[in-house]
Structures are given as C-alpha cells and as structure tokens.
Design an enzyme around this catalytic site. Structure first.
Site, mmCIF file in Angstrom:
data_model
loop_
_atom_site.group_PDB
_atom_site.id
_atom_site.type_symbol
_atom_site.label_atom_id
_atom_site.label_comp_id
_atom_site.label_asym_id
_atom_site.label_seq_id
_atom_site.Cartn_x
_atom_site.Cartn_y
_atom_site.Cartn_z
ATOM 1 N N GLY A 1 -10.866 0.562 2.011
ATOM 2 C CA GLY A 1 -11.780 -0.016 1.074
ATOM 3 C C GLY A 1 -11.184 -0.478 -0.308
ATOM 4 O O GLY A 1 -11.654 -1.447 -0.932
ATOM 5 N N GLY A 2 -10.442 0.272 -0.792
ATOM 6 C CA GLY A 2 -10.520 0.242 -2.065
ATOM 7 C C GLY A 2 -8.352 1.485 -2.508
ATOM 8 O O GLY A 2 -8.513 2.495 -1.411
ATOM 9 N N MET A 3 -7.947 0.779 -2.860
ATOM 10 C CA MET A 3 -6.460 1.872 -3.856
ATOM 11 C C MET A 3 -6.401 1.905 -5.153
ATOM 12 O O MET A 3 -6.484 0.580 -5.634
ATOM 13 C CB MET A 3 -5.734 1.697 -2.716
ATOM 14 C CG MET A 3 -4.538 1.745 -3.407
ATOM 15 S SD MET A 3 -4.244 3.893 -2.749
ATOM 16 C CE MET A 3 -3.585 4.626 -4.531
ATOM 17 N N GLU A 4 -6.752 2.802 -5.782
ATOM 18 C CA GLU A 4 -6.694 3.131 -7.378
ATOM 19 C C GLU A 4 -5.390 2.415 -7.953
ATOM 20 O O GLU A 4 -4.898 3.599 -8.522
ATOM 21 C CB GLU A 4 -6.896 4.739 -7.515
ATOM 22 C CG GLU A 4 -5.943 5.795 -7.387
ATOM 23 C CD GLU A 4 -6.392 5.683 -5.304
ATOM 24 O OE1 GLU A 4 -6.922 5.343 -4.653
ATOM 25 O OE2 GLU A 4 -5.898 7.322 -5.900
ATOM 26 N N ASN A 5 -5.055 1.319 -7.865
ATOM 27 C CA ASN A 5 -3.243 1.057 -8.368
ATOM 28 C C ASN A 5 -3.832 1.273 -9.988
ATOM 29 O O ASN A 5 -4.388 0.732 -9.865
ATOM 30 C CB ASN A 5 -3.063 0.222 -7.431
ATOM 31 C CG ASN A 5 -2.971 0.657 -6.370
ATOM 32 O OD1 ASN A 5 -2.086 1.493 -5.863
ATOM 33 N ND2 ASN A 5 -2.834 -0.326 -5.382
ATOM 34 N N GLN B 1 1.304 -1.261 0.246
ATOM 35 C CA GLN B 1 0.012 0.100 0.146
ATOM 36 C C GLN B 1 1.797 1.033 -0.200
ATOM 37 O O GLN B 1 1.642 1.594 1.103
ATOM 38 C CB GLN B 1 -1.007 -0.426 1.085
ATOM 39 C CG GLN B 1 -1.793 0.913 1.681
ATOM 40 C CD GLN B 1 -2.505 1.977 0.181
ATOM 41 O OE1 GLN B 1 -3.135 0.876 -0.116
ATOM 42 N NE2 GLN B 1 -1.904 2.958 0.388
ATOM 43 N N GLU C 1 -9.316 13.248 -4.525
ATOM 44 C CA GLU C 1 -10.089 12.875 -3.060
ATOM 45 C C GLU C 1 -11.050 13.341 -3.932
ATOM 46 O O GLU C 1 -12.589 12.767 -3.706
ATOM 47 C CB GLU C 1 -9.737 12.355 -2.250
ATOM 48 C CG GLU C 1 -8.869 11.392 -1.919
ATOM 49 C CD GLU C 1 -9.176 10.038 -1.950
ATOM 50 O OE1 GLU C 1 -9.860 9.349 -2.640
ATOM 51 O OE2 GLU C 1 -7.921 9.509 -2.343
ATOM 52 N N ASP D 1 -1.060 11.940 6.761
ATOM 53 C CA ASP D 1 -2.246 11.056 6.824
ATOM 54 C C ASP D 1 -3.613 12.489 7.811
ATOM 55 O O ASP D 1 -4.241 12.096 7.875
ATOM 56 C CB ASP D 1 -1.725 10.411 7.980
ATOM 57 C CG ASP D 1 -1.446 9.283 7.090
ATOM 58 O OD1 ASP D 1 -2.273 8.541 6.013
ATOM 59 O OD2 ASP D 1 -2.436 8.170 8.020
ATOM 60 N N TYR E 1 -13.430 14.960 0.949
ATOM 61 C CA TYR E 1 -13.321 13.662 -0.445
ATOM 62 C C TYR E 1 -14.590 14.868 -0.330
ATOM 63 O O TYR E 1 -14.490 14.895 -1.444
ATOM 64 C CB TYR E 1 -13.558 12.235 0.503
ATOM 65 C CG TYR E 1 -13.203 11.966 0.791
ATOM 66 C CD1 TYR E 1 -11.858 11.443 1.259
ATOM 67 C CD2 TYR E 1 -12.907 10.197 -0.410
ATOM 68 C CE1 TYR E 1 -10.858 11.112 1.356
ATOM 69 C CE2 TYR E 1 -11.812 9.561 -0.099
ATOM 70 C CZ TYR E 1 -11.077 9.339 0.497
ATOM 71 O OH TYR E 1 -9.219 8.914 0.922
ATOM 72 N N ARG F 1 -10.289 -2.621 7.557
ATOM 73 C CA ARG F 1 -10.006 -1.841 7.430
ATOM 74 C C ARG F 1 -9.719 -0.407 8.183
ATOM 75 O O ARG F 1 -11.545 -0.751 8.683
ATOM 76 C CB ARG F 1 -11.396 -1.789 6.957
ATOM 77 C CG ARG F 1 -11.738 -0.969 5.806
ATOM 78 C CD ARG F 1 -12.601 -1.009 4.918
ATOM 79 N NE ARG F 1 -13.189 -0.166 3.874
ATOM 80 C CZ ARG F 1 -14.742 -0.113 3.567
ATOM 81 N NH1 ARG F 1 -15.130 -0.504 3.421
ATOM 82 N NH2 ARG F 1 -14.719 1.354 2.795
ATOM 83 N N LYS G 1 -10.308 3.023 8.050
ATOM 84 C CA LYS G 1 -12.130 3.669 8.326
ATOM 85 C C LYS G 1 -13.636 2.831 9.410
ATOM 86 O O LYS G 1 -13.716 3.338 9.858
ATOM 87 C CB LYS G 1 -12.762 3.155 6.875
ATOM 88 C CG LYS G 1 -14.027 3.890 7.162
ATOM 89 C CD LYS G 1 -14.940 3.535 5.464
ATOM 90 C CE LYS G 1 -16.772 3.627 5.572
ATOM 91 N NZ LYS G 1 -17.178 3.820 4.454
ATOM 92 N N GLU H 1 -12.985 4.482 -7.226
ATOM 93 C CA GLU H 1 -11.608 3.770 -7.353
ATOM 94 C C GLU H 1 -10.918 3.596 -9.132
ATOM 95 O O GLU H 1 -10.382 4.434 -10.007
ATOM 96 C CB GLU H 1 -11.173 2.336 -7.368
ATOM 97 C CG GLU H 1 -11.097 2.136 -5.732
ATOM 98 C CD GLU H 1 -10.435 3.441 -5.162
ATOM 99 O OE1 GLU H 1 -9.637 3.773 -4.878
ATOM 100 O OE2 GLU H 1 -10.967 3.394 -3.178
HETATM 101 N N1 BES Z 1 -6.687 7.131 -1.980
HETATM 102 C C1 BES Z 1 -7.232 6.298 -1.635
HETATM 103 C C2 BES Z 1 -6.764 5.351 -0.661
HETATM 104 C C3 BES Z 1 -6.450 6.289 0.809
HETATM 105 C C4 BES Z 1 -6.177 7.778 0.970
HETATM 106 C C5 BES Z 1 -5.092 5.514 0.835
HETATM 107 C C6 BES Z 1 -5.979 7.864 1.565
HETATM 108 C C7 BES Z 1 -3.861 6.303 1.702
HETATM 109 C C8 BES Z 1 -4.172 7.856 2.067
HETATM 110 C C9 BES Z 1 -9.217 5.318 -2.114
HETATM 111 O O1 BES Z 1 -9.440 6.075 -3.417
HETATM 112 C C10 BES Z 1 -10.377 5.855 -1.529
HETATM 113 O O2 BES Z 1 -10.325 6.920 -1.154
HETATM 114 N N2 BES Z 1 -10.260 5.022 -0.507
HETATM 115 C C11 BES Z 1 -11.765 4.796 0.119
HETATM 116 C C12 BES Z 1 -13.243 4.311 -0.689
HETATM 117 C C13 BES Z 1 -14.566 4.949 -1.583
HETATM 118 C C14 BES Z 1 -15.220 4.730 -1.872
HETATM 119 C C15 BES Z 1 -14.159 6.577 0.270
HETATM 120 C C16 BES Z 1 -11.931 4.060 1.875
HETATM 121 O O3 BES Z 1 -11.202 2.498 1.437
HETATM 122 O O4 BES Z 1 -12.004 3.876 2.150
HETATM 123 ZN ZN ZN Z 2 -10.362 8.150 -3.030
#
Ligand code: BES
Ligand code: ZN
Length: 639
Positions: free
Chosen positions: A299-303, A166, A349, A407, A415, A588, A590, A327
C-alpha cells in the site's frame, strides 16, 4: 557465536581507549554518526555484518540504469569505521555481480563472496587492511528482488519504461552491497545516470532538480545527510512529474495520474501539521509522495522524504488517505526510532498504527477514527485465530525469527496488537501523559535503533516509575512477551458499527431494503458491512447487494477487495470477470495474496480459476508478491 566473542572488539576498544566512537576522517564532519546497539537483543540474524568490528557509516552510489539489460551498474563506495586490530569488513549482498573492490587510491583489495543463502544472500568479505573507504564495482541481476523493471505497457502512460525499488525488509542488498541491517544506520549520497527522457527520484534530498544532461542521458544527484537504516534507501525512475501540495509537501507520479493524485492528497500538508502537533517537529525537511504504477507490492512504503504509494489509494474521494497518515507517522516511528532487528518489527508498525489513528482523529474527527480502529481490531482477531492454530508463538510482539524469512513476522500482530498495547498504556496513564511520554521517547531515541527491551526500560523510567499502579493495570511484560492478548486489552467499539451489525443481520432475511441509504456511506462503513454479512448468501442476494452498493463498478480498492472475498466465499461466478480484472490491474500483496488464497480454498470451483488467472498475471507482479503467491498457487509448468 558467544556473547563474549561478539563483544571482544568492544572490550578491546575500551581497553585500548583508542576508539571513542568518533568517525574516521574520510567522513565529512557535518554528517551525523549513528550508534549501533551493543545489546544482546539487538543481534540481527538477518545480516552477516559484524558492526562492532567494522561498520559502514556512509554509502556513496554511482550507478547507471540500463533498461535494456535491466541492470544498475557502477560503484558503491563505503566509508568504514574499523576497530583497532580488525582487518575485514563483512557486507550483505544478494544476486549481485561483484567485479572488483578497491581502496581510495585505486588499489585492489582481496574479497571473497560466500555461497549464497536463499533468504540472506551471500556474505561479502573484504580484507580492508588500513583502508577506511572502499569502492565496490558491481552490477545488479535483472531479477534483483528489490527492483521491478516495468515495460511501457505496465505503466499508466504506456510510453516509457519504469524502475522502482522496495528495500524493506532485507532486499536493499539486492541492489546495494552494504551492511543491510536496520540497526546499522548510514548516511548516503548517490549519482544516478538514466535515459534522458526519464526522471530519477530517491528517498533523499534532490540536488539536481532537473538533472544534468550528459550525452543522451541525464545525471541526478541525491544526498541523505541523516543516518538511516539501509532498508530506507529507495529509487524510482520513469516518466515522472511533480505537483506541489503545500509548503513542504508534494506528489510525484506519471503525468496521466498527476491531477488525480494531487486532488486525492490535498490534505497531506494538514496531516504533517497534525503529526507535528502530536509528537514534535518533522525532521526530514520535505514530505513528498510518489504514486507508483499499479504493480507496487505494498500500500505504502515510508521511504524518508518520499513515501512510495500504490495507485490503489486513488479512490477519487480521499477515502483511503489513512495510508498516508500511516506512512507519514513512520517519519517518527520507524525512520527516526527504528526496530533494531526484524524481531522487533512491532516497534515500527505498532507505534505507527497507533500514531496513524491519532493523525486521522485530528484531521477527520473521532467517529471516523474509531471506525478505523474497530476495523483494525477485527483484523487482529482474525489474525490471532489463524496464527493460534499453526504458529502460536508468532502472536507475540517480540518474535523469534532465527533461521526464518523476516516476512514471516510481518503480520497484523505487529500492527494491531502493537497499537492495542500502546492504547492500553494510553488508557491507563491518560492521553496527556502518554503523549508527553511519546514525544520525549522520539526525542531521546531519535536516529537510533530500538529493541522491545529498550522500549520497556524507557517506559519504566519515564512513565511507569511515577505511578506504581500503572504497571499493574497494563501488564507491559505480558503485552511484549506473551502470546495472544492480555486480559487488559480493550476492544474499540464504534456505535455506528453496532447499527451496521443489525443491518447486516437483516440483509440476509430482507435483502437490499435493509441497507437503507447505502449510497452515502463512507469506505469504512461499506467495508464493515461487507465483512459482517453472513459468509453464505444466495446468488440472488449477492446480485441485489452488487446493484444496491454499486460493487461491480466501484474503483474503491478496499470495497472491491471486501466484495470479491465475499463473492469467492459463495462461488459467485458473475464476479469472476471483476476478480480477474482486479488481479490483473494491480499487484498489491495485501489484496492479491488473500484473493488467491480464498480461491484455492474453494476446491474444484476456485483452484482452476486461481491457476488460470495467476498464469496470466504472475509476470506483472513484483517479486515480493510473486514470492508469497507462489507458495499458495501451484502452477503446472516450471517458470
Ligand atoms: N513498512 C510497511 C510496508 C512493508 C512492511 C514493507 C513489511 C516490507 C515489509 C508500510 O508502512 C505499511 O505498513 N504499509 C501498509 C499500509 C498501512 C496503511 C497498513 C501496506 O502496504 O498495506
Ligand atoms: Zn507501516
């Protein structure tokens, strides 16, 4: 450092007229070369690199995965662009064991690893002389923050170990020694050697679909020929299989989850089509997903080409696929046009949250999309409330992160306030004009870093200039630079949620009869109701609620999360076993962080539960989750 000093190489370059920005000869001509911004606002406080003097253009990895030692070991060869007169290149590293640095002929180059900073890691200075390709030999630490090495027991199939990375925000430097700044785009290639039984996937084109057998290992090769931000370099190794979803889409996951994942994700090809019809062609070739083991911290990571996703989106009814829309949207906002530094994280975001909802509207209709916007707005309100008290400056879109962990800036502000800003532009300009503008924006800035100032300039030039009343109606500067929310912000109002407000109010008085046909509700409706109920309910009411909505038994992670928060707020002990199970099943952040935070807020009832559960679950979480929860739950013994 003064601006002048920082710009010196550029000025020297202009005077000598010897560096037109062309790539050095060691870079194959088919690769695109991406510019870095010379803009003052694009200075990245989270990287040691000085890209205007010497920058990495291409990374070539040759690494072997050792699951027993929990290391990736081998070499990273870097193609450099070095300005005349410059003799050093500065790289970002963290917890790497550097063994040697050589030029292309194998000659040793002098290097110095500075004392590490806890957040940024250690600056690696290499005296390159005339070398334009350097090879760093190194191995990662078993505790590298980007990497999680899972035992077979931590996977779904329980037979094989697993590794995943990650990178966002600044963790790529814990496994790749490079210039780890989102404004310094790099093409990359990789050769990865892994145990024969396992498959390797990366966020790039797979050049060896089944790997090549070498002794008791398989070798896998990858290439990303488009320049990407280094936080998007990603790898996973495990018992991974593939199932096609459509012409250019598919899903990778462990065999036991493959059918469930494919069923859940059956709309992905349609989502790609919807996204393209909004903002132009998908530029990355394939769009695949990797559904990871449950400890994946996001939740997800946009690799690029390979979104990494938590298995907690597998609800069984496609109800959590907005995460895929999100993503996927990053393939434009984030991966194509990228925040130049983490101070402008909202450009990634906020744009993506806006775009995600447009995809959802296309694929699932306006009512469903409006409910999701409404929930997002509620999240924004609570984030504004909590931040206003302790860190009001962080309610700005463009934030100051000097001396801080990136962070700290990764909140709902980026977002949801970001998305609200774009919605207010849409409302003022009209959807058609705004869509046209956005499509042009992605084209104009494709494969480039972007700053808040740069976006405002572009917006002025290409949208606002045509109509003087627009700026007055939007107030773009207030949105971009002020705290809180401008007066022009408009709250999304779902009529369905207005009905649910009445239901929630009646529930406290009348109990489950007030809920009506709850079995047929979608996820957004369930979550909204759970969040709207009074925070104080009797144990009898909570039990009724559980029975009526099937909360103890649900596998829908969002519903489970909303229910457990309500249960904790009421110190409702019958839910503790479910809470423990949930916290032990997935990592996760979140979900994990708010649940532990809520428990700690419940004094002598919640604290012991938090400490007992965390002592048991901590070792299963990724470092990203551990890093956050450690700040909230003090564990008695040193770890
Ligand atoms: N790029 C983020 C994940 C992220 C943010 C990784 C900050 C490291 C630091 C990803 O696109 C994201 O926003 N994921 C969200 C899901 C989304 C539906 C809001 C998540 O992981 O909850
Ligand atoms: Zn995102």
């Amino acid at each position: 450092m003064s601006t002048l000093l920082r710009l010196l190489p550029l000025i020297a370059c202009a005077l000598l007229a010897g560096c037109s920005g062309k790539s050095p000869s060691s870079v194959t001509p088919t690769r695109q070369v991406a510019p870095v911004l010379a803009d003052e606002t694009a200075r990245d406080v989270h990287s040691y690199a000085q890209p205007l003097s010497a920058r990495v253009q291409h990374v070539d990895l040759d690494l072997t995965a050792d699951f027993a030692a929990k290391t990736l070991a081998g070499t990273a060869s870097l193609d450099l662009e070095v300005q005349p007169g410059v003799t050093e290149v500065l790289l970002d590293t963290r917890d790497l064991n550097i063994e040697s640095v050589q030029d292309a002929a194998g000659k040793a180059l002098p290097w110095v690893l500075a004392q590490p900073d806890a957040v940024l890691g250690a600056k690696l200075t290499v005296t390159v002389g005339s070398a334009r390709r350097i090879t760093v030999r190194y191995r990662t630490s078993p505790t590298a923050a980007a990497l999680q090495w899972l035992t077979p027991a931590q996977t779904a199939g329980k037979q094989h170990p697993y590794l995943f990375s990650q990178g966002e925000a600044i963790l790529t430097r814990t496994w790749v020694p490079t210039q780890d700044s989102p404004g310094i785009r790099q093409t990359w290639t990789a050769k990865i050697t892994a145990p024969e039984a396992l498959r390797v996937v990366m966020s790039a084109e797979q050049q060896t679909p089944e790997g090549e057998r070498v002794a008791d290992a398989r070798v896998w090769r990858f290439a990303m020929d488009k320049p990407v931000a280094p936080y998007l370099i990603a790898i996973a190794i495990g018992d991974i299989q593939f199932k096609s979803l459509g012409q250019r889409t598919g899903v990778y996951t462990e065999p036991v989850m493959l059918d469930a994942a494919a069923a859940e994700l059956e709309d992905v090809e349609r989502m790609v089509e919807a996204a393209e019809s909004l903002y132009g062609p998908y530029r990355w070739g394939r769009y695949d997903l990797l559904v990871l083991p449950p400890s994946f911290p996001f939740g997800g990571m946009e690799n690029p080409r390979l979104t990494f996703a938590t298995p907690t989106i597998l609800a069984g009814d496609k109800s959590l696929v907005s995460l895929v829309a999100h993503e996927l949207a990053h393939s434009w906002s984030g991966n194509l046009v990228t925040n130049a530094t983490w101070a402008d994280f909202w450009l990634n975001e906020g744009f993506t949250t806006y775009f995600e909802n447009r995809i959802m509207e296309r694929v699932y209709g306006p009512d469903a999309a409006l409910m999701l916007r409404h929930l997002g707005w509620q999240g924004l309100q609570s984030q504004l409330t909590s931040l206003s008290a302790k860190a009001a400056a962080d309610t700005r879109l463009h934030i100051d992160l000097a001396g801080r962990d990136p962070d700290d800036g990764m909140t709902d502000i980026a977002y949801e306030k970001g998305a609200a800003f774009l919605r207010s532009i849409e409302a003022a300009a009209g959807r058609e004009r705004f869509d046209l503008y956005l499509r042009g924006y992605f084209d104009r800035h494709a494969f480039s870093p972007q700053t808040t100032a740069g976006f405002l300039r572009d917006l002025n030039e290409h949208l606002l200039a045509a109509d003087e009343t627009l700026e007055a109606r939007i107030n773009t500067r207030a949105w971009a630079y002020d705290t809180g929310l401008p007066q022009t912000a408009v709250a999304p109002q779902s009529p369905r949620f207005a009905q649910l407000d009445a239901v929630a109010a009646q529930f406290a008085a009348r109990g489950a009869v007030a809920l009506g046909e709850v079995k047929g509700w979608n996820t957004a409706e369930r979550v909204y109701l759970l969040q709207s109920l009074p925070r104080k309910l009797s144990a009898a009411r909570l039990q009724e609620l559980d029975t009526a909505m099937g909360l103890s038994a649900t596998h829908n992670s969002e519903v489970r999360f909303a229910w457990l928060r309500l249960a904790i707020a009421n110190r409702y002990s019958p839910a503790v076993p479910q809470l423990e199970a949930f916290l032990g099943e997935m990592g996760r952040r979140k979900f994990v962080l708010p649940l532990f935070t809520d428990l700690m807020g419940q004094g002598e009832w919640g604290k012991p539960i938090a400490q007992r559960v965390y002592a048991a679950t901590r070792s299963g979480y990724h470092s990203v989750t551990v890093g956050s929860v450690d700040k909230v739950v003090p564990l008695p013994s040193a770890h």
